[in-house]
Design an enzyme around this catalytic site. Structure first.
Site, mmCIF file in Angstrom:
data_model
loop_
_atom_site.group_PDB
_atom_site.id
_atom_site.type_symbol
_atom_site.label_atom_id
_atom_site.label_comp_id
_atom_site.label_asym_id
_atom_site.label_seq_id
_atom_site.Cartn_x
_atom_site.Cartn_y
_atom_site.Cartn_z
ATOM 1 N N GLU A 29 0.851 -1.193 0.000
ATOM 2 C CA GLU A 29 0.000 0.000 0.000
ATOM 3 C C GLU A 29 0.891 1.249 0.000
ATOM 4 O O GLU A 29 1.897 1.308 0.720
ATOM 5 C CB GLU A 29 -0.845 -0.042 1.292
ATOM 6 C CG GLU A 29 -1.919 1.000 1.382
ATOM 7 C CD GLU A 29 -2.875 0.734 2.560
ATOM 8 O OE1 GLU A 29 -2.577 -0.150 3.381
ATOM 9 O OE2 GLU A 29 -3.906 1.418 2.630
ATOM 10 N N LYS A 98 -9.269 3.138 -2.546
ATOM 11 C CA LYS A 98 -9.606 2.268 -1.408
ATOM 12 C C LYS A 98 -11.046 2.528 -0.978
ATOM 13 O O LYS A 98 -11.467 3.681 -0.842
ATOM 14 C CB LYS A 98 -8.627 2.572 -0.269
ATOM 15 C CG LYS A 98 -8.633 1.580 0.877
ATOM 16 C CD LYS A 98 -7.454 1.838 1.820
ATOM 17 C CE LYS A 98 -7.425 0.844 2.969
ATOM 18 N NZ LYS A 98 -6.248 1.004 3.835
ATOM 19 N N CYS A 159 -5.809 -3.348 1.645
ATOM 20 C CA CYS A 159 -5.599 -3.618 3.080
ATOM 21 C C CYS A 159 -6.886 -3.795 3.879
ATOM 22 O O CYS A 159 -7.476 -4.864 3.885
ATOM 23 C CB CYS A 159 -4.673 -2.567 3.680
ATOM 24 S SG CYS A 159 -3.841 -3.214 5.151
ATOM 25 N N SER A 341 21.679 0.226 33.177
ATOM 26 C CA SER A 341 21.606 0.230 34.647
ATOM 27 C C SER A 341 21.709 -1.178 35.218
ATOM 28 O O SER A 341 21.931 -1.343 36.405
ATOM 29 C CB SER A 341 20.286 0.843 35.084
ATOM 30 O OG SER A 341 19.238 -0.075 34.825
#
Ligand code: GLN
Length: 697
Positions: A29, A98, A159, A341
C-alpha cells in the site's frame, strides 16, 4: 518520503518478478511515497512526486509485458484517495481507490483520505500532462472496477478491505474475479502474526480464488514495524510467502497457480454458485493481454505450504531489532549510546541492539549488498565487512553506567556482566536480571543493601499493572468497568472492597503520572496496550485525580455487593435451620440458577470471604454444536456468569483471537448490548453427539 529509494525498490521488484517468470506484479500500500507519510499527504508535492515516479515507471524498459499495480495517493475531483494504479505497456488501465479506510490503533487514514463509496462505479479521471505525454491518454477509468484479461479476471482490495466484514473480495469473487490483489500496510503487534494468514486463508476458503497479499516490511518512518508476511493464497491454502524479520530490502514471492483449480473449487460449492448467479456485475476493463500461455501445462504448480507463526519471544527479539536497523541507517547516526543500569528496561534494549548486530552479520554473510553498503556508511569505513557480531556491536554500541551513591553493587555487577556477555548468543546474566526485584535505585541503601523496590513504591505488582493496562486500553475500561471485571478475575484473592481499593489506587496514580507520557521518546510499537501518548493512546493527560463520580459508583457497587452477600448468608443459614427443623429432603428452589457467586472457581476462598455478586439480567441462548467439542464454552463450575475469556480451541488456534471474531469469545461480542440494563449475556453451546452425524475437521 524517499521517492528515489522507493522507485528503485519498485523497479528491483519488477526485475526480480520478471526473472521469476511472473506476468503480474503487485506491491505494498502507498509504496510510491511510503505508507507513513501522515500529514505529508496534505502536501501537493507528495502527489506531484508520486506522479513523477509513475511517469518513470511507465517509460522504464523493465515495465513491459508485465501487468503492474502500484500504490499512491491520487486526487480526484479535489478529494484525495488511497489508490492502486494498474498499468501495462505504457497505458494506465485503472485507478482503483480504497473503499474502506482504517482508523484503528495507530492508523489514521481518514485524516488524509476519503473512502470511495461509489460501489461498482467508475468515472473519468483526468491524468496530469506529464503522464498524458507518455501514455497518450487524457482520461483513465477511476473507481470500483475489475480487469478482464484474455484468460482471467483481476480485482483489487486494499488492506483494510480484507479486514472489514463487508470485504470487497466477496462480491468480486461472486462476480467471477479469480485473482484478488491486495496491496497492504499492516504493522505488527506481538501475537498478531496469525491474523493476515487467517484472513487470506478464510477469504479464499469461503470464496475460492487466488489472493495476492503484498505487505510492507520494516520501519517507514514511524513507531510501527510493518510485518511483511506477503503471501499468496489459493482456495483456502497458502502456497507461497515471504519470511518475517529480514533486513533484505526487496523480497519477492511468486506462485504458479492453475486457474482451473479456482473454477473447480468454486463450482463445487453449490450454495456459492446460486449467489454468484445473482451477483451484480462489476465494470470490467477489457485488456487484450493474457497472464497464461499455451505452454503453461509444463509449469509445475505451487503447492500448499506450512505457514509458521513466530513465537512472542522471536517477535520481541527480531521485530525491534529490524526496526532499530532502519532507524540507524535512515537517521544518519553512527550507533547507539545506552545508559545501562542492569535493570530489565535497559538490559532488554541492549539485548535488542545485539540482536540487530546479529541480523546484520547474518545478512552480510547471505550476500545482502545493501546491508553491507549501509553498515560501511554507518561505521565510515568503505572496505569494512562485519563478520563477527561481537566486533560489530563494539563499533555500533556503547554503554555507560551512570551510578549514584544509591546504586547497589548487585545492579552494577549485572550491568557489567551483560556488557561483557553481549557478543556469544549466550547471555546467562539475563536470568539474574529478570529474577532481580525491579528498582529505581533512588533511595539510599541500607548498609549497602537495596531497600527500595518498584512494586513496593507503586503499591502494586507489575503483573497487576499489566492487567490494569490491558483493561484500560484494550478493553476500554474506566474505573467502574475495571472494577466490574476485576471482582471476577481476582475473585480468588480479593474481596470487592479490596478490588475497589486497588482500582482506585491505580487510577489515582495513573492520573497524576499520565502527563509524563507526553515526553516519551519515540519507541517501537509492540503491544495493543501501549501507553504511547503521541500516536496510540489518545487520552487527556490532566485529570481531577480524585475521580469523584467514578469512585462513588465503585463505592456504591461495593456496598450493594456486601449487603447482598450478608442477606444471602442470613437467608442460607435460616433455610438450613428450617430444613433441619422440618427434616425435609427437598432442596430449596433454585432461585440462584441465574445468579453468580463471586467465588469463581475457588469456591472455598469465596466462602471464606463470604461475598457474592448480584445476579443481573441474563439471557440464556441455547445453540447446538454438533462437533468440535473443544470449542464449547465451558459453563462455569459454580454456575457463575464471570465474563468469558478466550479459550484455546486446540492445535493450530490461538487464544488471542477475540478481536477477530472467531468462536472463542462470543460473549465479548454480544456483551456490548445497546440496552444499558443488560451487561451480561449467557450463551450455551450444547454438544449433542448422539443425535448428530460427527464431522471430521
Ligand atoms: N492499512 C490498513 O488498511 C490496515 C488494515 C488492518 N486493519 C491492519 O491491522 O493491518
Amino acid at each position: 518520503m524517499d521517492f528515489q529509494g522507493n522507485m528503485d525498490r519498485i523497479l528491483d521488484s519488477i526485475q526480480q518478478a520478471k526473472a521469476a517468470g511472473a506476468m503480474y506484479r503487485s506491491g505494498p500500500e502507498m509504496e510510491i511515497p511510503g505508507y507513513s507519510c501522515a500529514d505529508h499527504f496534505y502536501e501537493s508535492d507528495t502527489m506531484l512526486h508520486s506522479w513523477e515516479v509513475v511517469a518513470e515507471l511507465l517509460q522504464h524498459p523493465l515495465c513491459v509485458d508485465i501487468m503492474i499495480d502500484v500504490g499512491l495517493p491520487v486526487m480526484h475531483k479535489n478529494v484525495t484517495y488511497n489508490c492502486r494504479l494498474v498499468f501495462l505497456n505504457r497505458k494506465i488501465l485503472l485507478i482503483r481507490p480504497k473503499l474502506i479506510l482504517c482508523d484503528d490503533g495507530n492508523y489514521r487514514e481518514t485524516r488524509w483520505f476519503t473512502a470511495w463509496r461509489k460501489i461498482r462505479q467508475v468515472e473519468d479521471h483526468y491524468i496530469p500532462r506529464i503522464i498524458s505525454r507518455i501514455t497518450g491518454q487524457i482520461t483513465v477509468p477511476f473507481g470500483d472496477a475489475v480487469i478482464a484479461t484474455r484468460d482471467t479476471c483481476i480485482g483489487y482490495e486494499i488492506c483494510e478491505e480484507l479486514w472489514n466484514p463487508e470485504s470487497s473480495h466477496i462480491p468480486m469473487s461472486l462476480d467471477g474475479v479469480e485473482i484478488i490483489v491486495n496491496g497492504s500496510g499492516s504493522y505488527t503487534e506481538i501475537r498478531k502474526g496469525y491474523v493476515c494468514r487467517d484472513l487470506v486463508m478464510s477469504a479464499t476458503a469461503r470464496s475460492g480464488g487466488c489472493y495476492l497479499f503484498a505487505n510492507q516490511r520494516g520501519c517507514d518512518g514511524d513507531r510501527v514495524y510493518f510485518s511483511g508476511n506477503s503471501m499468496i493464497g489459493l482456495n483456502g491454502s497458502i502456497v507461497a510467502r515471504t519470511l518475517p524479520y529480514s533486513l533484505q530490502e526487496v523480497e519477492i514471492v511468486t506462485a504458479t497457480i492453475d486457474l482451473e483449480s479456482v473454477r473447480n473449487y468454486r463450482s463445487l460449492v453449490r450454495s456459492r454458485c446460486l449467489h454468484a448467479a445473482q451477483s451484480q456485475a462489476y465494470p470490467r476493463i477489457q485488456v487484450n493481454f493474457a497472464l497464461s500461455n499455451d505452454e503453461d501445462i509444463f509449469l509445475p504448480l505451487s503447492q500448499p505450504i506450512e505457514y509458521t507463526i513466530p513465537t512472542p519471544e522471536e517477535e520481541i527479539l527480531y521485530g525491534p531489532a529490524c526496526w532499530l536497523w532502519d532507524y540507524l541507517r535512515r537517521s544518519g547516526q553512527g550507533g547507539f549510546l545506552l545508559p545501562l543500569s542492569g535493570g530489565v528496561d535497559s538490559s532488554s534494549t541492549a539485548t535488542i541492539v545485539y540482536s540487530m548486530c546479529h541480523l546484520v552479520v547474518q545478512a552480510v554473510a547471505n550476500g545482502e549488498e545493501k546491508v553491507l553498503e549501509d553498515v560501511r556508511r554507518i561505521v565510515s569505513q568503505s572496505d569494512y565487512v562485519p563478520r563477527d557480531r561481537r566486533e560489530l556491536c563494539g563499533r555500533l554500541f556503547h554503554t555507560v553506567y551512570m551510578a549514584t551513591e544509591n546504586s547497589s553493587i548487585e545492579t552494577k555487577n549485572r550491568a557489567k556482566l551483560l556488557s561483557q556477555q553481549i557478543g556469544r548468543l549466550n547471555l546467562p546474566v539475563l536470568g539474574d536480571i529478570l529474577g532481580a526485584p525491579p528498582t529505581a535505585e533512588l533511595e539510599p541503601l541500607d548498609e549497602g543493601t537495596l531497600v527500595q523496590t518498584d512494586e513496593a513504591d507503586m503499591g502494586m505488582t507489575y503483573a497487576e499493572l499489566a492487567t490494569y493496562g490491558k483493561l484500560r486500553k484494550v478493553e476500554c475500561c474506566g474505573p467502574y468497568s475495571m472494577f466490574g471485571k476485576l471482582i471476577h478475575m481476582w475473585s480468588d484473592r480479593c474481596s470487592p472492597a479490596e478490588v475497589a481499593e486497588k482500582v482506585k489506587l491505580f487510577f489515582r496514580y495513573y492520573s497524576v503520572n499520565r502527563h509524563k507520557m507526553t515526553i516519551l521518546t519515540p519507541a517501537y510499537h509492540a503491544e495493543t496496550y501501549s501507553p504511547d501518548d503521541h500516536r496510540f493512546d489518545h487520552r487527556q493527560f490532566l485529570y481531577n485525580y480524585r475521580w469523584l463520580w467514578q469512585f462513588r459508583a465503585i463505592d456504591k457497587a461495593v456496598e450493594k455487593l456486601e449487603t447482598r452477600s450478608r442477606d444471602e448468608q442470613v437467608e442460607r443459614s435460616s433455610s438450613n435451620r428450617s430444613t433441619k427443623d422440618s427434616q425435609s429432603s427437598h432442596k430449596r428452589p433454585s432461585s440462584r440458577s441465574c445468579s453468580n457467586s463471586f467465588s469463581g472457581s475457588t469456591g472455598n476462598e469465596s466462602q471464606r470471604r463470604g461475598v457474592e455478586v448480584p445476579p443481573g439480567p441474563l439471557i440464556q441462548t441455547g445453540l447446538m454444536e454438533s462437533h468440535k467439542p473443544e470449542c464449547v464454552l465451558q459453563d462455569h463450575p459454580s454456575g457463575t456468569h464471570t465474563t468469558a475469556e478466550p479459550i484455546d480451541c486446540g492445535p493450530g488456534s490461538e487464544t488471542d483471537r477475540k478481536r477477530w471474531g472467531c468462536l472463542s469469545s462470543p460473549l465479548h461480542t454480544l456483551g456490548h448490548s445497546t440496552q444499558k440494563s443488560c451487561r451480561a449475556v449467557k450463551i450455551t453451546l450444547v454438544h449433542l453427539q448422539h443425535h448428530t452425524t460427527s464431522v471430521q475437521m
